[in-house]
Design a protein around this motif. Structure first.
Motif, mmCIF file in Angstrom:
data_model
loop_
_atom_site.group_PDB
_atom_site.id
_atom_site.type_symbol
_atom_site.label_atom_id
_atom_site.label_comp_id
_atom_site.label_asym_id
_atom_site.label_seq_id
_atom_site.Cartn_x
_atom_site.Cartn_y
_atom_site.Cartn_z
ATOM 1 N N LEU A 156 -8.304 -41.763 -16.751
ATOM 2 C CA LEU A 156 -7.004 -42.337 -16.386
ATOM 3 C C LEU A 156 -5.971 -41.245 -16.144
ATOM 4 C CD1 LEU A 156 -5.141 -44.921 -16.223
ATOM 5 C CD2 LEU A 156 -4.664 -44.497 -18.632
ATOM 6 N N VAL A 157 -5.926 -40.282 -17.048
ATOM 7 C CA VAL A 157 -4.963 -39.189 -16.919
ATOM 8 C C VAL A 157 -5.232 -38.380 -15.645
ATOM 9 C CG1 VAL A 157 -4.211 -36.996 -17.933
ATOM 10 C CG2 VAL A 157 -4.457 -39.030 -19.378
ATOM 11 N N LYS A 158 -6.507 -38.152 -15.332
ATOM 12 C CA LYS A 158 -6.850 -37.406 -14.121
ATOM 13 C C LYS A 158 -6.382 -38.141 -12.862
ATOM 14 C CE LYS A 158 -9.056 -34.120 -16.285
ATOM 15 N NZ LYS A 158 -8.459 -32.767 -16.408
ATOM 16 N N ILE A 159 -6.480 -39.473 -12.879
ATOM 17 C CA ILE A 159 -6.020 -40.243 -11.720
ATOM 18 C C ILE A 159 -4.512 -40.111 -11.565
ATOM 19 C CG2 ILE A 159 -5.774 -42.563 -10.770
ATOM 20 C CD1 ILE A 159 -8.438 -43.270 -12.100
ATOM 21 N N ILE A 160 -3.779 -40.203 -12.667
ATOM 22 C CA ILE A 160 -2.319 -40.057 -12.607
ATOM 23 C C ILE A 160 -1.949 -38.659 -12.121
ATOM 24 C CG2 ILE A 160 -0.196 -40.001 -13.987
ATOM 25 C CD1 ILE A 160 -1.484 -42.149 -15.778
ATOM 26 N N GLU A 161 -2.645 -37.650 -12.611
ATOM 27 C CA GLU A 161 -2.373 -36.277 -12.174
ATOM 28 C C GLU A 161 -2.667 -36.108 -10.688
ATOM 29 O OE1 GLU A 161 -3.271 -33.950 -16.397
ATOM 30 O OE2 GLU A 161 -4.812 -34.031 -14.841
ATOM 31 N N GLY A 163 -2.384 -38.442 -8.447
ATOM 32 C CA GLY A 163 -1.259 -39.082 -7.777
ATOM 33 C C GLY A 163 -0.041 -38.191 -7.740
ATOM 34 N N GLU A 164 0.229 -37.532 -8.837
ATOM 35 C CA GLU A 164 1.397 -36.641 -8.902
ATOM 36 C C GLU A 164 1.250 -35.454 -7.960
ATOM 37 O OE1 GLU A 164 1.501 -35.817 -13.067
ATOM 38 O OE2 GLU A 164 2.884 -37.482 -13.497
ATOM 39 N N ARG A 165 0.028 -35.006 -7.735
ATOM 40 C CA ARG A 165 -0.209 -33.884 -6.822
ATOM 41 C C ARG A 165 -0.354 -34.336 -5.369
ATOM 42 N NH1 ARG A 165 -3.846 -32.297 -11.068
ATOM 43 N NH2 ARG A 165 -5.572 -33.185 -9.865
ATOM 44 N N GLY A 166 -0.378 -35.633 -5.150
ATOM 45 C CA GLY A 166 -0.538 -36.146 -3.796
ATOM 46 C C GLY A 166 -1.956 -36.049 -3.281
ATOM 47 N N GLU A 167 -2.931 -35.995 -4.183
ATOM 48 C CA GLU A 167 -4.332 -35.908 -3.781
ATOM 49 C C GLU A 167 -4.892 -37.320 -3.621
ATOM 50 O OE1 GLU A 167 -6.315 -33.546 -6.684
ATOM 51 O OE2 GLU A 167 -5.167 -31.738 -6.218
ATOM 52 N N THR A 187 -17.855 -42.219 -10.052
ATOM 53 C CA THR A 187 -16.716 -42.978 -9.546
ATOM 54 C C THR A 187 -16.021 -42.232 -8.420
ATOM 55 O OG1 THR A 187 -15.027 -42.026 -11.024
ATOM 56 C CG2 THR A 187 -16.322 -43.870 -11.875
ATOM 57 N N LEU A 188 -15.464 -43.023 -7.523
ATOM 58 C CA LEU A 188 -14.605 -42.497 -6.473
ATOM 59 C C LEU A 188 -13.285 -43.250 -6.547
ATOM 60 C CD1 LEU A 188 -14.050 -40.781 -3.940
ATOM 61 C CD2 LEU A 188 -14.976 -42.679 -2.588
ATOM 62 N N SER A 189 -12.211 -42.518 -6.808
ATOM 63 C CA SER A 189 -10.874 -43.116 -6.872
ATOM 64 C C SER A 189 -10.095 -42.759 -5.613
ATOM 65 C CB SER A 189 -10.113 -42.604 -8.097
ATOM 66 O OG SER A 189 -10.795 -42.920 -9.293
ATOM 67 N N VAL A 190 -9.559 -43.785 -4.975
ATOM 68 C CA VAL A 190 -8.680 -43.597 -3.823
ATOM 69 C C VAL A 190 -7.259 -43.865 -4.303
ATOM 70 C CG1 VAL A 190 -8.103 -44.354 -1.491
ATOM 71 C CG2 VAL A 190 -10.498 -44.325 -2.245
ATOM 72 N N VAL A 191 -6.416 -42.839 -4.216
ATOM 73 C CA VAL A 191 -5.062 -42.914 -4.752
ATOM 74 C C VAL A 191 -4.076 -42.930 -3.592
ATOM 75 C CG1 VAL A 191 -3.388 -41.870 -6.335
ATOM 76 C CG2 VAL A 191 -5.859 -41.595 -6.752
ATOM 77 N N GLY A 192 -3.337 -44.031 -3.457
ATOM 78 C CA GLY A 192 -2.394 -44.163 -2.356
ATOM 79 C C GLY A 192 -1.108 -43.409 -2.598
ATOM 80 N N GLU A 193 -0.207 -43.511 -1.659
ATOM 81 C CA GLU A 193 1.082 -42.821 -1.753
ATOM 82 C C GLU A 193 1.914 -43.425 -2.874
ATOM 83 O OE1 GLU A 193 4.939 -41.751 1.105
ATOM 84 O OE2 GLU A 193 3.127 -42.697 1.942
ATOM 85 N N GLY A 194 2.516 -42.565 -3.675
ATOM 86 C CA GLY A 194 3.331 -43.014 -4.794
ATOM 87 C C GLY A 194 4.699 -43.508 -4.363
ATOM 88 N N ARG A 215 7.326 -44.127 -11.536
ATOM 89 C CA ARG A 215 6.529 -43.910 -10.326
ATOM 90 C C ARG A 215 5.182 -44.610 -10.493
ATOM 91 N NH1 ARG A 215 7.298 -41.002 -6.051
ATOM 92 N NH2 ARG A 215 5.630 -40.026 -4.840
ATOM 93 N N TYR A 216 4.648 -45.147 -9.399
ATOM 94 C CA TYR A 216 3.346 -45.802 -9.453
ATOM 95 C C TYR A 216 2.587 -45.541 -8.162
ATOM 96 C CZ TYR A 216 5.307 -49.414 -6.413
ATOM 97 O OH TYR A 216 5.893 -50.058 -5.357
ATOM 98 N N TRP A 217 1.261 -45.747 -8.244
ATOM 99 C CA TRP A 217 0.387 -45.514 -7.101
ATOM 100 C C TRP A 217 -0.584 -46.690 -6.959
ATOM 101 C CZ3 TRP A 217 1.480 -42.192 -11.000
ATOM 102 C CH2 TRP A 217 2.174 -41.003 -10.672
ATOM 103 N N PRO A 218 -0.870 -47.129 -5.738
ATOM 104 C CA PRO A 218 -1.961 -48.082 -5.539
ATOM 105 C C PRO A 218 -3.288 -47.330 -5.661
ATOM 106 C CG PRO A 218 -0.980 -47.511 -3.434
ATOM 107 C CD PRO A 218 -0.156 -46.816 -4.486
ATOM 108 N N VAL A 219 -4.176 -47.827 -6.514
ATOM 109 C CA VAL A 219 -5.421 -47.122 -6.816
ATOM 110 C C VAL A 219 -6.604 -48.078 -6.637
ATOM 111 C CG1 VAL A 219 -6.760 -45.971 -8.630
ATOM 112 C CG2 VAL A 219 -4.295 -45.571 -8.461
#
Length: 278
Positions: A156-161, A163-167, A187-194, A215-219
């Motif tokens: 979970l933390v890696k996904i948030i990080e 998002g914060e980096r725009g990856e 797993t493959l996580s697709v992180v949208g624009e925050g 801040r939030y991201w569609p994941v």
């Protein structure tokens, strides 16, 4: 009767879930909270016998990076088939994860129509260059996984990080102790624009001060059972989509099991008293 067993492991990954395993970084502060989601059938596909689905998830997350993170989770789901039968799954789990992601303890019981179907109790530890799992239930079972495999809160933390980096993409192996505790997932996580602006459509429980400027991201996270043989192109065992806030809260759930898709609407949200690192 509809085969229910594989349909009730996904939502526990809300923390639901990266190259080397790393300590949870203090830059991400996860908020202790209790959330309740109402599950409804969104769509069915193919020749599935599923006709109606309803249910509820109760998700309680506490702890911090110093003392570790605890999650108590329950998902009750009622599935009706077009043949007229109804089956109820009741999944109850409790986990604890070391804040440095070195140890993970888990217990889970799944009841089908009030009869115990699965009972799991075990722990996973990073030791000797491997992720080693020891199970009390089922008795005597043990296994090892790639040491780069992540635990759920670490993931979970890696996904948030990310998002914060725009990856936009994040690949990771994840172990969460689900089913019989003998599987891990790629797993493959697709992180949208925050965004800092509240969504146009927002449930009443999410209209709180703690989320107003968060801040939030569609994941979307796709889960593939590691080592599972596939004919042709591999498809996910299941997918989870949600809006993920920087404090770890999720809303607008969607769980895709392939044969059918569930929506999870946030019905209750309570922020719990945090404990400071000492």
């Amino acid at each position: 009767m509809i085969q229910l067993r594989r349909y009730f492991v996904a939502a526990a990954a809300l923390v639901v879930p990266l190259a080397a395993a790393q300590s949870v970084q203090a830059a991400v502060t996860l908020a202790p909270h209790r959330a309740v989601y109402e599950l409804k059938l969104r769509e069915t596909r193919g020749s599935t016998q599923v006709d109606q689905v309803r249910g509820r998830i109760v998700y309680e997350f506490t702890g911090n990076a110093c003392e570790g993170y605890a999650l108590n989770f329950r998902q009750v789901t009622e599935i009706a088939s077009d043949e007229g039968g109804t089956n109820v799954s009741d999944l109850r789990s409790a986990t604890w994860e070391d804040g440095k992601a070195q140890s993970f303890r888990f217990t889970a019981q799944n009841f089908l129509n009030q009869q115990l179907d699965r009972d799991t109790d075990g722990r996973a530890d990073r030791s000797g260059g491997a992720l080693k799992v020891t199970l009390k239930k089922p008795a005597g079972a043990s296994s090892s996984f790639d040491p780069k495999t992540l635990f759920p809160t670490e993931h979970l933390v890696k996904i948030i990080e990310a998002g914060e980096r725009g990856e936009p993409l994040l690949e990771a192996g994840v172990y969460d102790g689900s089913e019989n505790g003998d599987k891990s997932y790629d797993t493959l996580s697709v992180v949208g624009e925050g965004s800092d602006a509240p969504p146009a459509v927002l449930e009443a429980p999410a209209r709180v001060q703690e989320l107003a400027k968060a801040r939030y991201w569609p994941v979307t996270v796709s889960y593939f059972e590691r080592g599972k043989k596939a004919d042709g192109e591999q498809t996910p065992d299941y997918q989870m989509s949600f809006d993920l806030y920087e404090n770890g809260v999720s809303r607008a759930l969607r769980i895709d099991y392939g044969e059918f898709v569930l929506d999870g609407e946030l019905k209750e949200l309570e922020f719990l008293k945090p404990t400071a690192c000492r």
